[in-house]
Motif scaffolding. Structure first.
Motif, short mmCIF file in Angstrom:
data_model
loop_
_atom_site.label_atom_id
_atom_site.label_comp_id
_atom_site.label_asym_id
_atom_site.label_seq_id
_atom_site.Cartn_x
_atom_site.Cartn_y
_atom_site.Cartn_z
N PRO A 187 -2.64 -7.39 -11.00
CA PRO A 187 -1.69 -8.43 -11.43
C PRO A 187 -2.34 -9.77 -11.70
N LEU A 188 -3.39 -10.09 -10.93
CA LEU A 188 -4.08 -11.36 -11.15
C LEU A 188 -4.81 -11.36 -12.48
N LEU A 189 -5.39 -10.23 -12.85
CA LEU A 189 -6.01 -10.12 -14.17
C LEU A 189 -4.98 -10.35 -15.27
N ALA A 190 -3.84 -9.68 -15.13
CA ALA A 190 -2.80 -9.82 -16.15
C ALA A 190 -2.30 -11.26 -16.23
N LEU A 191 -2.16 -11.93 -15.10
CA LEU A 191 -1.68 -13.31 -15.09
C LEU A 191 -2.68 -14.25 -15.75
N LEU A 192 -3.97 -14.12 -15.41
CA LEU A 192 -4.97 -15.01 -15.99
C LEU A 192 -5.21 -14.72 -17.46
N ASP A 193 -4.93 -13.50 -17.88
CA ASP A 193 -4.95 -13.21 -19.32
C ASP A 193 -3.80 -13.94 -20.00
N ARG A 194 -2.66 -13.98 -19.34
CA ARG A 194 -1.47 -14.62 -19.92
C ARG A 194 -1.68 -16.12 -20.12
N ILE A 195 -2.43 -16.74 -19.20
CA ILE A 195 -2.64 -18.19 -19.33
C ILE A 195 -3.92 -18.51 -20.10
N GLY A 196 -4.61 -17.48 -20.58
CA GLY A 196 -5.76 -17.69 -21.45
C GLY A 196 -7.06 -17.99 -20.75
N LEU A 197 -7.17 -17.68 -19.46
CA LEU A 197 -8.40 -17.97 -18.72
C LEU A 197 -9.44 -16.86 -18.90
N LEU A 198 -8.98 -15.65 -19.10
CA LEU A 198 -9.87 -14.52 -19.35
C LEU A 198 -9.15 -13.52 -20.23
N THR A 199 -9.86 -12.48 -20.63
CA THR A 199 -9.28 -11.49 -21.53
C THR A 199 -9.03 -10.18 -20.79
N ALA A 200 -7.76 -9.89 -20.53
CA ALA A 200 -7.38 -8.65 -19.87
C ALA A 200 -5.99 -8.23 -20.35
N PRO A 201 -5.84 -7.96 -21.65
CA PRO A 201 -4.54 -7.55 -22.18
C PRO A 201 -4.15 -6.17 -21.67
N PRO A 202 -2.89 -5.76 -21.89
CA PRO A 202 -2.44 -4.46 -21.39
C PRO A 202 -3.31 -3.29 -21.82
N ASP A 203 -3.80 -3.30 -23.09
CA ASP A 203 -4.62 -2.17 -23.51
C ASP A 203 -5.95 -2.15 -22.77
N ALA A 204 -6.49 -3.32 -22.41
CA ALA A 204 -7.74 -3.36 -21.64
C ALA A 204 -7.52 -2.82 -20.23
N LEU A 205 -6.37 -3.14 -19.62
CA LEU A 205 -6.07 -2.62 -18.29
C LEU A 205 -5.86 -1.11 -18.34
N GLU A 206 -5.30 -0.63 -19.44
CA GLU A 206 -5.14 0.82 -19.59
C GLU A 206 -6.49 1.51 -19.70
N LYS A 207 -7.44 0.87 -20.38
CA LYS A 207 -8.79 1.42 -20.47
C LYS A 207 -9.48 1.42 -19.12
N VAL A 208 -9.22 0.39 -18.32
CA VAL A 208 -9.75 0.37 -16.96
C VAL A 208 -9.20 1.55 -16.16
N ALA A 209 -7.90 1.78 -16.26
CA ALA A 209 -7.28 2.89 -15.54
C ALA A 209 -7.88 4.22 -16.00
N ASP A 210 -8.10 4.36 -17.32
CA ASP A 210 -8.70 5.60 -17.83
C ASP A 210 -10.12 5.77 -17.30
N ARG A 211 -10.89 4.68 -17.25
CA ARG A 211 -12.26 4.77 -16.74
C ARG A 211 -12.26 5.15 -15.26
N LEU A 212 -11.34 4.58 -14.50
CA LEU A 212 -11.25 4.94 -13.09
C LEU A 212 -10.85 6.40 -12.91
N ASP A 213 -9.96 6.90 -13.75
CA ASP A 213 -9.62 8.32 -13.71
C ASP A 213 -10.84 9.18 -14.01
N HIS A 214 -11.64 8.74 -14.98
CA HIS A 214 -12.84 9.48 -15.36
C HIS A 214 -13.83 9.54 -14.19
#
Length: 376
Positions: A187-214
């Motif tokens: 959630p902190l990643l998603a929040l800081l993406d929303r305010i423009g501090l870093l890049t963690a859009p929903p598709d990037a978080l989905e890729k993280v989840a896929d990598r963790l599954d892998h």
């Protein structure tokens, strides 16, 4: 001593996993997806930030908040405004910890609170203090806790922590547990993406989840040790002092988390440093009694009743270096010149979030296997 037979027994590992550590590591991808969904349901997508905050202050107990601040600060890049607020107190228990805002904190700053507990009075008081100063407040913790009420009273954003049913018992969650990390960090990643501090859009978080599954498929308990990087690393670190060297932006926080997880979960000390400075910092250590080739003072003494000598084992965590500059060859040469074994972890290609998540996941599995197989 490490029980190597347990590593290749999924049933034995499950029986030994009283704290749900292995399940937490295996379910990390699902935890990311659940945490991202809970953030959206909490109203994250409806936020309309008025510019970037001057400072992002992160508070919370133990390794959970420390790692979150480390990861977020790294991902935010040079000049990051992320600052961790360290607690004070007479004991590391919820009722004894206290946090204070810096004297300069005010209406242009953002306070983030991350805790797997939520009953800490000090965090509730911190949220109220931030509200009085005019600072924005957001928190991630279990639902229905005093902290949730305090954040609501401060007109802040509260995101319920994604927890699993087996984490609902009275035993406190380990701050370095894999499930705890991703439930708080996502959630902190998603929040800081929303305010423009870093890049963690929903598709990037989905890729993280896929990598963790892998990684869970490659390093899970059903995969035998000879083809399981995490089990192999756990076996290599048995009766060794892990000397963790990192190279690359993402590898730094992953290495520091690995050292913390080894200490908290497996009860093993570890040293960690970043290349190339690590070569100078640890060269004397590898040349001394901890080197695998170190000669005992009395070769002919009786060793039947002795514990094996503790020797260093280098673990090199590498992100892919930019521009081809790397100190890895020098690191290998230094370790091998002192007969010190070296293991290497390098993620598959991908975005910064993906490579960071892979390094964290493999190291987490290794720390958990070492904890379970050594009966920590």
């Amino acid at each position: 001593m490490l029980d190597e037979t347990l590593l290749d027994s999924p049933e034995g590992l499950a029986e030994a996993d009283q704290r749900g550590l292995l399940r937490g590591a295996a379910e990390s991808g699902a935890r990311v997806r659940t945490a991202a969904r809970l953030a959206v349901e909490a109203g994250l997508g409806e936020l309309k930030p008025d510019g970037r905050p001057r400072a992002v202050l992160i508070a919370g107990p133990g390794a959970a908040a420390t790692h979150a601040a480390d990861f977020l600060g790294t991902l935010a890049g040079p000049g990051s405004p992320v600052i961790r607020l360290a607690p004070t107190g007479v004991a590391p228990v919820a009722g004894a910890l206290r946090w204070e805002l810096p004297g300069w904190a005010g209406s242009v700053d953002l306070l983030l609170i991350a805790t797997p507990d939520g009953t800490e009075p000090g965090l509730s008081l911190l949220a109220e203090q931030a509200y009085r100063r005019g600072a924005a407040v957001a928190a991630v913790s279990p639902a229905g806790t005093p902290l949730a009420e305090a954040v609501a009273g401060a007109h802040g954003l509260f995101v319920p922590m994604a927890t699993a049913p087996y984490e609902q018992d009275e035993q406190p969650l380990a701050a370095s547990a894999p499930g705890v990390l991703w439930a708080l960090l996502t959630p902190l990643l998603a929040l800081l993406d929303r305010i423009g501090l870093l890049t963690a859009p929903p598709d990037a978080l989905e890729k993280v989840a896929d990598r963790l599954d892998h990684i869970a498929e490659r390093c899970g308990p059903a995969i035998e040790a000879y083809s399981n990087a995490a089990k192999t690393l756990a076996g290599e670190l048995a009766d060794a002092l892990p000397v963790i060297w990192t190279e690359g932006t993402s590898a730094g926080p992953a290495g520091r988390r690995f050292a913390a997880a080894l200490a908290e979960l497996a009860g093993r000390p570890a040293l960690v440093a970043e290349l190339p400075e690590a070569l100078a910092a640890h060269s004397a250590l590898l040349a001394g009694r901890l080197a695998a080739g170190a000669d005992p003072d009395d070769f002919f003494r009786d060793r039947v009743e002795e514990q094996p000598a503790l020797h260093a084992h280098v673990v090199l965590l590498r992100d892919r270096p930019i521009g081809g500059l790397t100190a890895a060859p020098a690191a290998r040469e230094l370790a091998l010149s002192h007969d010190t074994p070296i293991s290497e972890l390098e993620p598959e290609p991908g975005g910064e979030l993906e490579t960071l998540s892979e390094l964290i996941a493999v190291a987490d599995f290794a720390a958990v296997y070492l904890a379970l197989a050594s009966r920590a």
